[in-house]
Design an enzyme around this catalytic site. Structure first.
Site, PDB file in Angstrom:
ATOM      1  N   GLU A 233      -4.023  35.265  31.820  1.00 51.44           N
ATOM      2  CA  GLU A 233      -3.150  36.159  31.061  1.00 51.44           C
ATOM      3  C   GLU A 233      -1.998  36.725  31.879  1.00 51.44           C
ATOM      4  O   GLU A 233      -0.869  36.771  31.420  1.00 51.44           O
ATOM      5  CB  GLU A 233      -3.944  37.353  30.476  1.00 51.44           C
ATOM      6  CG  GLU A 233      -4.948  36.975  29.423  1.00 51.44           C
ATOM      7  CD  GLU A 233      -6.327  37.273  29.913  1.00 51.44           C
ATOM      8  OE1 GLU A 233      -6.677  36.730  30.969  1.00 51.44           O
ATOM      9  OE2 GLU A 233      -7.052  38.036  29.239  1.00 51.44           O
TER      10      GLU A 233
ATOM     11  N   ASP B 161      -9.625  36.360  30.105  1.00 54.33           N
ATOM     12  CA  ASP B 161     -10.767  37.228  30.391  1.00 54.33           C
ATOM     13  C   ASP B 161     -12.006  36.839  29.587  1.00 54.33           C
ATOM     14  O   ASP B 161     -11.904  36.267  28.492  1.00 54.33           O
ATOM     15  CB  ASP B 161     -10.401  38.685  30.083  1.00 54.33           C
ATOM     16  CG  ASP B 161      -9.405  39.248  31.093  1.00 54.33           C
ATOM     17  OD1 ASP B 161      -9.353  38.719  32.211  1.00 54.33           O
ATOM     18  OD2 ASP B 161      -8.682  40.196  30.748  1.00 54.33           O
TER      19      ASP B 161
ATOM     20  N   ASP C  44     -14.111  37.865  27.301  1.00 54.93           N
ATOM     21  CA  ASP C  44     -14.512  38.694  26.171  1.00 54.93           C
ATOM     22  C   ASP C  44     -13.901  38.106  24.900  1.00 54.93           C
ATOM     23  O   ASP C  44     -13.296  37.032  24.926  1.00 54.93           O
ATOM     24  CB  ASP C  44     -14.095  40.156  26.374  1.00 54.93           C
ATOM     25  CG  ASP C  44     -12.585  40.315  26.617  1.00 54.93           C
ATOM     26  OD1 ASP C  44     -11.838  39.333  26.397  1.00 54.93           O
ATOM     27  OD2 ASP C  44     -12.162  41.410  27.024  1.00 54.93           O
TER      28      ASP C  44
ATOM     29  N   GLU D  64     -11.331  38.997  23.108  1.00 55.96           N
ATOM     30  CA  GLU D  64      -9.876  38.844  23.172  1.00 55.96           C
ATOM     31  C   GLU D  64      -9.491  37.672  24.054  1.00 55.96           C
ATOM     32  O   GLU D  64      -8.587  36.899  23.723  1.00 55.96           O
ATOM     33  CB  GLU D  64      -9.234  40.139  23.682  1.00 55.96           C
ATOM     34  CG  GLU D  64      -9.373  41.319  22.756  1.00 55.96           C
ATOM     35  CD  GLU D  64      -8.695  41.090  21.419  1.00 55.96           C
ATOM     36  OE1 GLU D  64      -7.586  40.544  21.377  1.00 55.96           O
ATOM     37  OE2 GLU D  64      -9.298  41.461  20.393  1.00 55.96           O
TER      38      GLU D  64
ATOM     39  N   TYR E 231     -15.223  42.450  36.161  1.00 48.77           N
ATOM     40  CA  TYR E 231     -14.444  42.670  34.941  1.00 48.77           C
ATOM     41  C   TYR E 231     -14.749  44.039  34.349  1.00 48.77           C
ATOM     42  O   TYR E 231     -15.913  44.433  34.219  1.00 48.77           O
ATOM     43  CB  TYR E 231     -14.754  41.574  33.926  1.00 48.77           C
ATOM     44  CG  TYR E 231     -13.846  41.581  32.729  1.00 48.77           C
ATOM     45  CD1 TYR E 231     -12.467  41.575  32.885  1.00 48.77           C
ATOM     46  CD2 TYR E 231     -14.359  41.593  31.438  1.00 48.77           C
ATOM     47  CE1 TYR E 231     -11.615  41.584  31.792  1.00 48.77           C
ATOM     48  CE2 TYR E 231     -13.523  41.592  30.332  1.00 48.77           C
ATOM     49  CZ  TYR E 231     -12.149  41.592  30.522  1.00 48.77           C
ATOM     50  OH  TYR E 231     -11.313  41.600  29.433  1.00 48.77           O
TER      51      TYR E 231
ATOM     52  N   ARG F  88     -14.026  45.414  31.313  1.00 41.14           N
ATOM     53  CA  ARG F  88     -14.292  45.622  29.883  1.00 41.14           C
ATOM     54  C   ARG F  88     -15.665  45.045  29.580  1.00 41.14           C
ATOM     55  O   ARG F  88     -15.814  43.863  29.311  1.00 41.14           O
ATOM     56  CB  ARG F  88     -13.218  44.959  29.019  1.00 41.14           C
ATOM     57  CG  ARG F  88     -11.870  45.658  29.100  1.00 41.14           C
ATOM     58  CD  ARG F  88     -10.876  45.081  28.110  1.00 41.14           C
ATOM     59  NE  ARG F  88      -9.585  45.764  28.188  1.00 41.14           N
ATOM     60  CZ  ARG F  88      -8.595  45.408  28.988  1.00 41.14           C
ATOM     61  NH1 ARG F  88      -8.738  44.343  29.767  1.00 41.14           N
ATOM     62  NH2 ARG F  88      -7.474  46.091  29.015  1.00 41.14           N
TER      63      ARG F  88
ATOM     64  N   HIS G 278     -22.517  39.391  30.510  1.00 47.68           N
ATOM     65  CA  HIS G 278     -21.558  40.085  31.358  1.00 47.68           C
ATOM     66  C   HIS G 278     -22.300  40.956  32.356  1.00 47.68           C
ATOM     67  O   HIS G 278     -23.486  41.240  32.213  1.00 47.68           O
ATOM     68  CB  HIS G 278     -20.634  40.960  30.516  1.00 47.68           C
ATOM     69  CG  HIS G 278     -19.704  40.159  29.660  1.00 47.68           C
ATOM     70  ND1 HIS G 278     -18.814  40.734  28.800  1.00 47.68           N
ATOM     71  CD2 HIS G 278     -19.526  38.820  29.541  1.00 47.68           C
ATOM     72  CE1 HIS G 278     -18.124  39.789  28.172  1.00 47.68           C
ATOM     73  NE2 HIS G 278     -18.553  38.626  28.610  1.00 47.68           N
TER      74      HIS G 278
END
Length: 848
Positions: A9, A82, A84, A86, A302, A304, A348
């Protein structure tokens, strides 16, 4: 040899990944999302399976062309956003766009929880495929938020004013804040009395200690009136004190689990005073990589996540560190294991340092002050999570008041003291000092220490004490407690909390005053309307249920379009009922009757091209009411009620009538409150400033002096400034700060910190542009000289002074970053994106 393409990203992450993978790979950044729903239309085909109509995000065309060209000549394409929902959606959108030039079998999905050589190489050694279930869950959330925001926001436009927004999750957060405010306003304090004694031993040590009356005749002491307190005090005057019992017990306090997103935001808010958005921005940098001289390396996993799980390698490493650095006694026999809440993604990890040997002291030289504070918080929490429990000795003494003569009530006093016997995890967590609540039961005071006492020992009463107290209303939320409440209620997800708060601030629904969240009048008005007409939609339990369904889409147990169909059927019914609710005709007639007493109407006012007249407005409402051809709206009803409040000096019994009809809020809001002392102080400081000359841009004249004078006139009429005016005044104060004598000394009394607003983009943009080594030469255009470097330096200076830039300046800065091809996240506000280029999870505004 054909190189392999990797897409992440952000440019910062691309730089770190490229260093790890080496010359066989080309790593490029997508700058966040490349496709999203359109800005000006719904963009969802409700009649055909809720199919989203994606379009290229504004400003991403060039990025897509570069990625397409790079993919065309690559042997393999690794999609590495990432780990997740998103990130999975970004990978899917990239694949959808690049499949025109790259066969499907050459795409790979790689995920990693930390950006370290070991983790990255392991991920690229075992690539996978895009998880369509994660993509479906993200699409469902996006469509859900779009439908709610797009359909509900116009309801606010019709009833209150145009430009307001409602959001599926933001409006629930607003509801919690408003309901707490309503409870505070409705609270009626009740007095109570705390009776006690200062006592000491009859032999050394003679230091007095405090006892509190805990029991009266075996029942809890609950003294609610002055007469009872006085009677008890009289009866105690003739009593002596005797130790009835002394108890000792040792309790263990286990360490907290390592951070997840919500607990990190809460702790950073409480311990460091950081807003959630700032916390996440700093954590993002720590995750993507910090340069220690040999290239950037990721310092934390990470950020989130809602899982407290930790990899076995990390557990082994931290246990070895604890044993070597702190001692064997601080290491539990087995690793501590923590349970995540239901629905957490156990694949995660929790937020932890990527290498426990990188202590805060060792990384301090490479980090800014704020980065070091946050890293220290994360490092300490992780190390403490695998340490032995703390052991605390609690000692409680019960003391009887023995009357001189038999008879009367039996009074028992109590006091407790706690002492840390073994610090355990507190040695690292910074909690070695006893917290106020340890040992507190509510009946006895917790004192620093108690002298050695024995059962049957007589004590001297130094003083009988009596304190009148009042019950307190519930406290307002602060950012930390609101996030905790949302998490406990199952509303929102880790990546949404910072954006929820930012949206409430940006919309001026909520302000932060002395670290607590307080709804504005506008926020209360919006909440009243939404809860009156769409209470079920913005119900905490309903919203939590929708989050659970989104989680089940992710696990494959719920079909995302079926979930949306079920929701839309219910939602449509609620919206139909909200639109069809007319104003109360009887209330309107009564209000118009009250206004017949008004003889002196206020003067007409011109605002732009429109003229506003109270008298003509009431005449038009009267006519509409008499004709009966068009129903009166609740917005008209509220406006008429406000005018009754405005002219109440001419209307006998106006306030009583408003109260009877349930319009207390309107009566209270009028007249406007006086300006705040901080506002008057700002205007005073600006009185002798040499303002810049007025400037004309695109047909509009901007004159700082004239604007400040208009605010001064309003304040001198004893009228408070609106939130927007306060915001603009703050910006002017900061703009001319260098011309204000002793500005830093007087700054605390100006209340500037929380009112300037959130600016999550300018810092990273300016930091990225610092790396430009060769600036383009200045050019002349329309009689003006345009110099990129000079413009950059001026914005850099302004940001250092103010801590924020205007939206127009941020947009110009983003264009410059693209021009020089340096790394920045997506510009917030183009598509409702977070600072990292991902779309916000809570739609904030939609205009058909």
């Amino acid at each position: 040899m054909t190189k392999k393409l990797v897409i992440v990203e952000s440019p910062a992450k691309a730089k770190t990944i490229n260093r790890i993978l080496g010359g066989d790979y080309v790593v490029k950044a997508s700058m966040g999302h490349v496709r999203d729903l359109p800005v000006r239309t719904l963009g969802v085909d409700i009649e055909h399976g809720f199919e989203p109509k994606y379009e290229i995000v504004k400003g991403r065309d060039r990025v897509i062309r570069e990625l397409t060209e790079a993919a065309r000549g690559s042997a393999e394409v690794y999609l590495a956003p990432d780990p997740d929902r998103e990130g999975e959606a970004i990978a899917w959108h990239l694949k959808e766009l690049l499949e025109k030039v790259v066969p499907a079998e050459r795409f790979h999905r790689v995920t990693y929880n930390e950006i370290t050589p070991r983790a990255v190489r392991e991920a690229f050694g075992h690539p996978g495929r895009i998880d369509q279930r994660l993509v479906d869950a993200q699409q469902a959330r996006r469509v859900l938020d779009r439908i709610v925001g797009y359909r509900v926001s116009p309801l606010l436009w019709r009833r209150i004013r145009r430009g307001l927004s409602a959001g599926r999750v933001q409006s629930v957060a607003l509801r919690l804040i408003c309901e707490r405010e309503q409870a505070i306003r409705a609270f009626v304090p009740e007095p109570y009395w705390l009776l006690g004694a200062k006592a000491c031993k009859q032999t050394p040590p003679l230091d007095p200690f405090l006892l509190r009356l805990a029991r009266i005749d075996g029942e809890k002491a609950d003294v609610r009136d002055a007469e009872t307190a006085a009677r008890i005090r009289r009866e105690l005057e003739g009593c002596s004190l005797v130790v009835a019992d002394v108890t000792r017990k040792e309790v263990q306090r286990r360490p907290f689990p390592p951070f997840i997103t919500s607990t990190l935001q809460q702790s950073a808010s409480r311990a460091l005073g950081m807003t959630p958005s700032r916390t996440m921005r700093i954590a993002q940098k720590l995750y993507e990589g910090v340069d220690f001289g040999e290239g950037p390396v990721g310092l934390i996993t990470y950020m989130r996540t809602d899982s407290v799980a930790v990899s076995q390698d990390a557990v082994h490493a931290v246990r070895a560190f604890i044993e070597e650095r702190l001692g064997r006694e601080y290491l539990p026999e087995k690793p501590n294991v923590f349970k995540s809440r239901g629905g957490a993604q156990e694949a995660h990890e929790a937020i932890r340092p990527t290498e426990v040997l990188r202590t805060p002291e060792e990384v301090a030289k490479a980090l800014s002050a704020e980065e070091l504070k946050l890293y220290t918080l994360i490092w300490r929490r992780f190390v403490a999570s695998q340490m032995a429990p703390a052991r605390i000795e609690q000692r409680t003494v019960d003391v009887d008041a023995v009357p001189a003569q038999a008879g009367g009530a039996a009074y028992r006093f109590r006091a407790s003291a706690s002492q840390v016997v073994f610090s355990g995890y507190m040695k690292v967590s910074g909690m070695e000092k006893r917290s106020a609540e340890e040992g507190e039961t509510g009946d006895e005071p917790v004192v620093d220490s108690l002298p050695p006492l024995e059962r049957g020992e007589r004590l001297e009463c130094v003083e009988w004490t009596e304190d009148r107290k009042e019950t307190q209303p519930p406290s307002r939320y602060n950012e930390a407690s609101l996030i905790k409440a949302l998490e406990e209620d199952g509303v929102g997800r880790p990546s949404t909390y910072a954006q929820i708060l930012s949206t409430l601030y940006d919309r001026e629904y909520v302000t932060r005053e002395k670290k607590v969240l307080k709804p504005t009048d506008l926020g209360l008005q919006v909440n009243d309307l939404l809860t009156a007409h769409l209470a079920k939609l913005f119900d905490v339990k309903f919203t939590a249920g929708m989050e659970e369904k989104l989680d089940r889409i992710e696990t494959g147990t719920v079909n995302w379009t079926a979930m949306l169909e079920e929701f839309y059927r219910e939602f449509s019914g609620w919206m139909d009922a909200a639109r069809e609710t007319p104003a109360d005709g009887e209330k309107m007639k009564r209000l118009l009757g009250l206004l017949e007493s008004v003889k002196a109407w206020g003067p007409e006012q011109r605002r732009g091209r429109r003229i506003y007249s109270d008298k003509r407005f009431i005449e038009s409402v009267r006519k509409q009411c008499e004709e009966g051809r068009r129903p009166l709206s609740e917005r008209q009803l509220a406006a008429v009620a406000r005018l009754v409040g405005k002219y109440r000096d001419q209307i006998p019994g106006a306030e009583q009538a408003l109260h009877e009809m349930g319009f207390e809020a309107e009566a209270v809001r009028l007249p406007s409150p006086p300006p705040k002392p901080s506002t008057m102080r700002k205007l005073e400081l600006l009185r002798d400033i040499a303002f810049e000359p007025a400037q004309t841009r695109r047909g509009r004249t901007y004159d700082d002096r004239a604007f400040v004078e208009s605010l001064r006139q309003r304040a001198e009429r004893n009228v408070a400034l609106s939130p927007a005016q306060e915001h603009a005044l703050n910006r002017i104060v900061l703009k001319y700060a260098e011309h204000i004598p002793d500005f830093e000394r007087v700054r605390p009394e100006l209340e500037l910190e929380d009112s300037v607003g959130q600016d999550a983009e300018s810092g990273p943009l300016l930091e990225a542009l610092e790396g430009v080594s060769e600036w383009k030469p200045s050019v002349s255009k329309n009689g003006k000289t345009l110099d990129d470097k000079a413009f950059f330096e001026s914005l850099k200076s302004q940001f250092a002074r103010k801590g924020s830039l205007t939206p127009r300046q941020r947009a110009a800065l983003a264009r410059m970053a693209r021009k020089y091809r340096v790394g920045v996240g997506a510009k917030k506000g183009q598509t409702g994106n977070d600072g990292d280029g991902k779309p916000s999870h809570d739609e904030v505004e939609h205009r058909p």
